[in-house]
Design a protein around this motif. Structure first.
Motif, PDB file in Angstrom:
ATOM      1  N   CYS A 138      -5.928 -14.783  -3.820  1.00 41.49           N
ATOM      2  CA  CYS A 138      -5.721 -16.468  -4.514  1.00 41.49           C
ATOM      3  C   CYS A 138      -4.124 -16.734  -4.532  1.00 41.49           C
ATOM      4  N   ASN A 139      -3.977 -17.749  -3.645  1.00 35.44           N
ATOM      5  CA  ASN A 139      -2.359 -18.365  -3.532  1.00 35.44           C
ATOM      6  C   ASN A 139      -2.739 -19.903  -3.879  1.00 35.44           C
ATOM      7  N   ARG A 140      -2.351 -20.202  -4.957  1.00 34.18           N
ATOM      8  CA  ARG A 140      -2.594 -21.736  -5.509  1.00 34.18           C
ATOM      9  C   ARG A 140      -1.120 -22.343  -5.806  1.00 34.18           C
ATOM     10  N   ALA A 141      -0.787 -23.407  -5.379  1.00 33.95           N
ATOM     11  CA  ALA A 141       0.125 -24.319  -5.612  1.00 33.95           C
ATOM     12  C   ALA A 141       0.102 -24.526  -7.201  1.00 33.95           C
ATOM     13  N   GLY A 142       1.038 -24.409  -8.226  1.00 32.48           N
ATOM     14  CA  GLY A 142       1.018 -24.847  -9.169  1.00 32.48           C
ATOM     15  C   GLY A 142       0.915 -23.665 -10.344  1.00 32.48           C
ATOM     16  N   ILE A 143       0.190 -22.583  -9.782  1.00 29.66           N
ATOM     17  CA  ILE A 143       0.073 -21.205 -10.699  1.00 29.66           C
ATOM     18  C   ILE A 143       0.210 -20.099 -10.220  1.00 29.66           C
ATOM     19  N   ARG A 144       0.707 -19.035 -10.935  1.00 28.60           N
ATOM     20  CA  ARG A 144       0.835 -17.588 -10.665  1.00 28.60           C
ATOM     21  C   ARG A 144       0.036 -16.838 -11.495  1.00 28.60           C
ATOM     22  N   LEU A 145      -0.967 -16.231 -10.711  1.00 26.40           N
ATOM     23  CA  LEU A 145      -1.849 -15.321 -11.330  1.00 26.40           C
ATOM     24  C   LEU A 145      -0.919 -14.058 -11.424  1.00 26.40           C
ATOM     25  N   CYS A 146      -0.162 -13.788 -12.640  1.00 23.11           N
ATOM     26  CA  CYS A 146       0.570 -12.639 -12.581  1.00 23.11           C
ATOM     27  C   CYS A 146       0.313 -11.353 -13.602  1.00 23.11           C
ATOM     28  N   ALA A 147      -0.558 -11.689 -14.328  1.00 25.75           N
ATOM     29  CA  ALA A 147      -1.253 -10.482 -15.075  1.00 25.75           C
ATOM     30  C   ALA A 147      -2.641 -10.240 -15.029  1.00 25.75           C
ATOM     31  N   PHE A 148      -2.996  -8.919 -15.003  1.00 28.36           N
ATOM     32  CA  PHE A 148      -4.378  -8.866 -14.759  1.00 28.36           C
ATOM     33  C   PHE A 148      -5.063  -7.815 -15.751  1.00 28.36           C
ATOM     34  N   LEU A 149      -6.030  -8.056 -16.425  1.00 29.55           N
ATOM     35  CA  LEU A 149      -6.587  -7.218 -17.629  1.00 29.55           C
ATOM     36  C   LEU A 149      -7.972  -7.150 -17.600  1.00 29.55           C
ATOM     37  N   VAL A 150      -8.694  -6.035 -17.272  1.00 27.75           N
ATOM     38  CA  VAL A 150      -9.832  -5.783 -17.119  1.00 27.75           C
ATOM     39  C   VAL A 150     -10.477  -4.640 -18.347  1.00 27.75           C
ATOM     40  N   ALA A 151     -11.496  -4.763 -18.782  1.00 26.56           N
ATOM     41  CA  ALA A 151     -12.238  -3.502 -19.554  1.00 26.56           C
ATOM     42  C   ALA A 151     -13.693  -3.672 -18.957  1.00 26.56           C
ATOM     43  N   PRO A 152     -13.799  -2.692 -17.703  1.00 22.33           N
ATOM     44  CA  PRO A 152     -15.036  -2.689 -17.080  1.00 22.33           C
ATOM     45  C   PRO A 152     -16.138  -1.971 -18.108  1.00 22.33           C
ATOM     46  N   CYS A 153     -17.605  -2.645 -17.847  1.00 19.56           N
ATOM     47  CA  CYS A 153     -18.768  -1.708 -18.369  1.00 19.56           C
ATOM     48  C   CYS A 153     -19.917  -1.469 -17.472  1.00 19.56           C
ATOM     49  N   CYS A 154     -20.969  -1.046 -17.939  1.00 24.11           N
ATOM     50  CA  CYS A 154     -21.996  -0.614 -17.044  1.00 24.11           C
ATOM     51  C   CYS A 154     -21.498   0.179 -15.767  1.00 24.11           C
ATOM     52  N   LEU A 155     -20.671   1.124 -15.996  1.00 27.38           N
ATOM     53  CA  LEU A 155     -20.128   1.840 -14.794  1.00 27.38           C
ATOM     54  C   LEU A 155     -21.224   2.346 -13.924  1.00 27.38           C
ATOM     55  N   HIS A 156     -22.339   2.612 -14.472  1.00 27.79           N
ATOM     56  CA  HIS A 156     -23.522   3.360 -13.881  1.00 27.79           C
ATOM     57  C   HIS A 156     -24.019   2.454 -12.654  1.00 27.79           C
ATOM     58  N   LYS A 157     -23.677   1.115 -12.732  1.00 25.02           N
ATOM     59  CA  LYS A 157     -24.164   0.095 -11.838  1.00 25.02           C
ATOM     60  C   LYS A 157     -23.343   0.188 -10.608  1.00 25.02           C
ATOM     61  N   ILE A 158     -22.102   0.851 -10.535  1.00 23.24           N
ATOM     62  CA  ILE A 158     -21.347   1.225  -9.575  1.00 23.24           C
ATOM     63  C   ILE A 158     -22.054   2.316  -8.708  1.00 23.24           C
ATOM     64  N   VAL A 159     -22.294   1.698  -7.165  1.00 23.85           N
ATOM     65  CA  VAL A 159     -22.759   2.741  -6.305  1.00 23.85           C
ATOM     66  C   VAL A 159     -21.732   3.396  -5.211  1.00 23.85           C
ATOM     67  N   SER A 160     -20.568   2.730  -5.276  1.00 26.84           N
ATOM     68  CA  SER A 160     -19.759   3.215  -4.228  1.00 26.84           C
ATOM     69  C   SER A 160     -18.423   2.877  -4.659  1.00 26.84           C
ATOM     70  N   LEU A 161     -17.264   3.730  -4.365  1.00 28.97           N
ATOM     71  CA  LEU A 161     -15.946   3.561  -4.561  1.00 28.97           C
ATOM     72  C   LEU A 161     -15.370   2.814  -3.523  1.00 28.97           C
ATOM     73  N   ARG A 162     -14.314   2.230  -3.581  1.00 27.26           N
ATOM     74  CA  ARG A 162     -13.470   1.370  -2.530  1.00 27.26           C
ATOM     75  C   ARG A 162     -12.135   1.519  -2.008  1.00 27.26           C
ATOM     76  N   SER A 163     -11.476   2.035  -2.798  1.00 26.19           N
ATOM     77  CA  SER A 163     -10.077   2.509  -2.319  1.00 26.19           C
ATOM     78  C   SER A 163     -10.115   3.577  -1.173  1.00 26.19           C
ATOM     79  N   LYS A 164      -9.116   3.511  -0.464  1.00 23.60           N
ATOM     80  CA  LYS A 164      -8.923   4.422   0.619  1.00 23.60           C
ATOM     81  C   LYS A 164      -9.100   5.746   0.175  1.00 23.60           C
ATOM     82  N   ALA A 165      -8.463   6.010  -1.018  1.00 22.52           N
ATOM     83  CA  ALA A 165      -8.382   7.343  -1.519  1.00 22.52           C
ATOM     84  C   ALA A 165      -9.457   8.045  -1.990  1.00 22.52           C
ATOM     85  N   TYR A 166     -10.227   7.195  -2.510  1.00 25.65           N
ATOM     86  CA  TYR A 166     -11.627   7.725  -3.369  1.00 25.65           C
ATOM     87  C   TYR A 166     -12.837   7.432  -2.513  1.00 25.65           C
ATOM     88  N   GLN A 167     -12.683   6.637  -1.685  1.00 22.50           N
ATOM     89  CA  GLN A 167     -14.019   6.023  -0.800  1.00 22.50           C
ATOM     90  C   GLN A 167     -15.210   7.129  -0.647  1.00 22.50           C
TER      91      GLN A 167
END
Ligand SMILES: C[S@@+](CC[C@H](N)C(=O)[O-])C[C@H]1O[C@@H](n2cnc3c(N)ncnc32)[C@H](O)[C@@H]1O
Length: 212
Positions: A138-167
């Motif tokens: 996301c690159n939008r004029a007028g705002i800056r998405l500068c902070a990110f905070l998540v608390a994931p749930c239902c992790l059992h629904k994740i079927v594959s990992l995504r990073s190069k290191a853990y794929q």
């Protein structure tokens, strides 16, 4: 709010406020418990996005009651410093127009970019990866998405990992949290940190573009 909901929402709200950012995009906001603490308690400008219109209406209704506004109106929209947008998170470009216009309302014209924290409490399954992709792209004029905070749930629904290191690693709880952190780093986020929220939930925080 149930005791279990309170147990995760209150510390998550404090964590969000600790970014010291005035604007918050609350993804998958549900009934708006978090959003109302942030808007009514911390005085932040909060834009809620959820695909479930009824949950949004319920959050707006209670916010209006707190603000002693008329509650007869049932349509979604802004009410003071709380805005509600009914949309799937995947329709990012459409609702971000509305969110940006809301954050920019009543702000100084010479304030070129407004800092926004993107948060998601109990983001279900692999939604956290989708959100990381959307925020990092996301690159939008007028705002800056500068902070990110998540608390994931239902992790059992994740079927594959995504990073190069853990794929190719085993999909288990420990690796999922490591993978999300690594994925954030690969997508250009900084200050990536995993912390304990409460009652078995963890949060992951990160920054994107240095916070002022
Ligand atoms: C577990 S609830 C969490 C609600 C809220 N964040 C809280 O902690 O009280 C997940 C919410 O995400 C919303 N949701 C799930 N998938 C979504 C999507 N693709 N787009 C928008 N909202 C979504 C659901 O409607 C639901 O309200």
């Amino acid at each position: 709010m149930s005791p279990a909901k309170t147990a995760v929402t209150v510390p998550f709200a404090h964590k969000t406020a600790s970014f010291r950012v005035s604007n918050v995009l609350d993804l998958g906001s549900g009934k708006g418990y978090l959003a109302r603490i942030l808007a009514d308690g911390f005085g932040l400008k909060v834009c809620c996005v959820d695909k479930n219109k009824d949950r949004l209406k319920s959050s707006l209704r209670i916010h209006k009651l707190i603000q002693q506004e008329q509650v007869s109106q049932t349509s979604l929209g802004p009410s003071g410093n709380l805005h509600t947008v009914a949309a799937p998170i995947e329709e990012w470009d459409e609702f971000m127009d509305e969110a940006t216009a809301f954050f920019r309302r009543n702000t100084r014209l010479d304030e070129k970019e407004l800092d926004v924290a993107v948060v998601g409490l109990q983001l279900c399954g692999d939604m956290v990866y989708r959100v990381i992709d959307l925020v990092s792209g996301c690159n939008r004029a007028g705002i800056r998405l500068c902070a990110f905070l998540v608390a994931p749930c239902c992790l059992h629904k994740i079927v594959s990992l995504r990073s190069k290191a853990y794929q190719t690693s085993e999909v288990c709880i420990e690796n999922i949290y490591k993978d999300i952190q690594e994925y954030l780093v690969e997508r250009g986020f900084g200050n990536v940190h995993l912390g304990y929220l409460n009652i078995g939930y963890y949060y992951i925080e990160a920054t994107r573009n240095a916070l002022r």
